[in-house]
Design an enzyme around this catalytic site. Structure first.
Site, mmCIF file in Angstrom:
data_model
loop_
_atom_site.group_PDB
_atom_site.id
_atom_site.type_symbol
_atom_site.label_atom_id
_atom_site.label_comp_id
_atom_site.label_asym_id
_atom_site.label_seq_id
_atom_site.Cartn_x
_atom_site.Cartn_y
_atom_site.Cartn_z
ATOM 1 N N GLU A 90 19.247 11.446 3.166
ATOM 2 C CA GLU A 90 19.910 10.792 2.031
ATOM 3 C C GLU A 90 19.945 11.703 0.830
ATOM 4 O O GLU A 90 19.053 12.516 0.632
ATOM 5 C CB GLU A 90 19.081 9.590 1.590
ATOM 6 C CG GLU A 90 19.036 8.468 2.533
ATOM 7 C CD GLU A 90 18.139 7.360 1.981
ATOM 8 O OE1 GLU A 90 17.847 6.461 2.745
ATOM 9 O OE2 GLU A 90 17.730 7.424 0.808
ATOM 10 N N CYS A 103 19.693 13.647 -6.723
ATOM 11 C CA CYS A 103 18.354 13.549 -6.154
ATOM 12 C C CYS A 103 18.450 14.100 -4.723
ATOM 13 O O CYS A 103 19.166 13.557 -3.885
ATOM 14 C CB CYS A 103 17.939 12.080 -6.166
ATOM 15 S SG CYS A 103 16.348 11.795 -5.439
ATOM 16 N N CYS A 110 9.063 11.813 5.902
ATOM 17 C CA CYS A 110 7.946 12.314 5.089
ATOM 18 C C CYS A 110 6.653 11.885 5.759
ATOM 19 O O CYS A 110 6.580 10.814 6.341
ATOM 20 C CB CYS A 110 8.027 11.736 3.673
ATOM 21 S SG CYS A 110 6.734 12.369 2.581
ATOM 22 N N CYS A 114 3.116 7.071 1.586
ATOM 23 C CA CYS A 114 3.036 6.180 0.418
ATOM 24 C C CYS A 114 3.514 4.777 0.828
ATOM 25 O O CYS A 114 4.587 4.630 1.425
ATOM 26 C CB CYS A 114 3.888 6.705 -0.737
ATOM 27 S SG CYS A 114 3.425 8.374 -1.228
ATOM 28 N N CYS A 117 7.167 3.297 0.128
ATOM 29 C CA CYS A 117 8.302 4.189 0.342
ATOM 30 C C CYS A 117 8.863 4.076 1.759
ATOM 31 O O CYS A 117 8.137 4.229 2.742
ATOM 32 C CB CYS A 117 7.846 5.618 0.082
ATOM 33 S SG CYS A 117 9.103 6.832 0.459
ATOM 34 N N CYS A 330 14.100 5.174 -2.328
ATOM 35 C CA CYS A 330 13.983 6.350 -1.485
ATOM 36 C C CYS A 330 13.881 5.963 -0.007
ATOM 37 O O CYS A 330 12.984 5.233 0.394
ATOM 38 C CB CYS A 330 12.718 7.061 -1.944
ATOM 39 S SG CYS A 330 12.234 8.447 -0.998
HETATM 40 S S1 SF4 Z 1 7.170 8.629 -2.141
HETATM 41 FE FE1 SF4 Z 1 7.976 8.714 -0.061
HETATM 42 S S2 SF4 Z 1 9.026 10.667 0.088
HETATM 43 FE FE2 SF4 Z 1 7.722 10.761 -1.743
HETATM 44 S S3 SF4 Z 1 5.777 11.687 -1.016
HETATM 45 FE FE3 SF4 Z 1 5.526 9.455 -0.877
HETATM 46 S S4 SF4 Z 1 6.116 8.963 1.238
HETATM 47 FE FE4 SF4 Z 1 6.930 10.995 0.788
#
Ligand code: SF4
Length: 343
Positions: A90, A103, A110, A114, A117, A330
């Protein structure tokens, strides 16, 4: 085969050297590449013979737009782009009064985990190359017919988990021979990878650093950001101070406000205490409700939280709603695409 966007000027000079051409060809090629051309054959300053010799070894990478979503106010455009290996990523473009900000994603998925996310739900597939990051910008520019003037590395992926390619990308887009985007118009956003912050501080660059903090203490932060068990808040703040010392740049702390979790006035007071002697700015982001696990606080609480910080001398803004009608969090668009194709 080499994607020409993956090579910086020095590497292109070497490429031409290998095929018996002078170094200045690199500059000529870059001028054409950054116009966003589709094919090597469009380069009119090269002879057909030279174009054929380049084509034997290299190609011009191009990301195709799989899906495009436009917010109701038409100021946020989200693209789902397909990579050569069929993975999708994206990128989001936001139109401000001063121009277009993009962005950019740095990885497919990833691995940072988190909790708020969507990019991390299926882990990390692979790193993106610097060329694939550049191509995100060129794809958006082609589609919009406008130049991107600011770049934030805040899409899918942790930039410092792909440090070398990210730095190569930053230097390429900053080059006056490349996209000529000013260093102060480039922001690298990290979840707090301390060695990455320290290394960036010593690069001699003037880029902006943004750190996702999201909590005023380690106990709370570790519940939503597993990386905190490796790099705690004290170490992150120490690294940020070093970044400011080396670059004179103010650090931005991102703070996702989550109802009943990190949004009390006590949390705001604690946060202000942590940051009181730092050259910094706090960006409050009412959380995107990714999986119903997190709820955004009331408007009143958001403003109260911001005021508490401001009254204690901490520069603070609340991020305005950006394209909340278009899966703007995100990783959400990619996630809904993956679901639709049964992955
Ligand atoms: S917010 Fe999402 S993309 Fe950013 S570091 Fe954390 S898990 Fe990874």
């Amino acid at each position: 085969m080499i994607d020409l966007y993956d090579l910086n000027e020095k590497e292109l000079e070497k490429f031409f050297e290998k095929i018996g051409e002078p170094a200045y060809r690199a500059r000529q090629l870059i001028n054409w590449l950054y116009k966003g051309i589709n094919d090597i054959s469009e380069i009119t300053v090269f002879s057909n013979d030279l174009k054929n010799r380049i084509k034997e070894k290299a190609y011009i990478g191009r990301l195709s737009i799989v899906k495009k979503q436009l917010s109701k106010d038409r100021n946020t455009i989200k693209y789902l782009l397909k990579l050569k290996d069929k993975n999708v990523i994206e990128t989001v473009v936001i139109k401000y009064r001063f121009g277009y900000t993009q962005c950019v994603s740095t990885q497919v998925g990833c691995r940072m985990g988190c909790a708020f996310c969507a990019s991390t739900i299926n882990g990390m597939e692979r790193n993106l190359s610097s060329g694939e990051m550049i191509e995100q910008i060129l794809a958006a520019q082609r589609d919009l017919g406008h130049k991107i003037s600011r770049v934030v590395l805040m899409g899918s992926g942790e930039p410092f988990d792909n440090y070398d390619e990210v730095l190569k990308f930053v230097r390429c887009i900053n080059s006056d021979n490349g996209l000529n985007i000013g260093q102060r118009h480039i922001t690298i956003s990290t979840c707090g990878i301390v060695p990455g912050i320290m290394k960036l501080a010593d690069e001699g660059l003037q880029v902006n650093l943004a750190v996702s903090l999201h909590a005023p203490d380690d106990e709370i932060r570790s519940q939503i950001m597993p990386i905190n068990k490796k790099y705690g808040i004290a170490d992150i703040l120490q690294a940020c101070k070093y970044y400011t010392l080396r670059t004179n740049r103010r650090v931005t702390f991102e703070y996702a406000l989550i109802r009943g979790f990190n949004d009390s006035i006590h949390h705001a007071v604690e946060l202000a205490r942590l940051l009181r002697d730092m050259l910094c700015h706090v960006n409050l982001i009412p959380v995107n409700e990714v999986n119903n696990q997190f709820v955004r606080p009331s408007e009143e609480r958001i403003q109260e939280f911001a005021k508490t910080l401001q009254n204690r001398g901490i520069s603070t803004t609340v991020r305005r709603e950006l394209g909340s009608d278009i899966d703007a969090a995100c990783g959400q668009l990619r996630r809904s695409y993956m679901n639709s194709i049964g992955k």
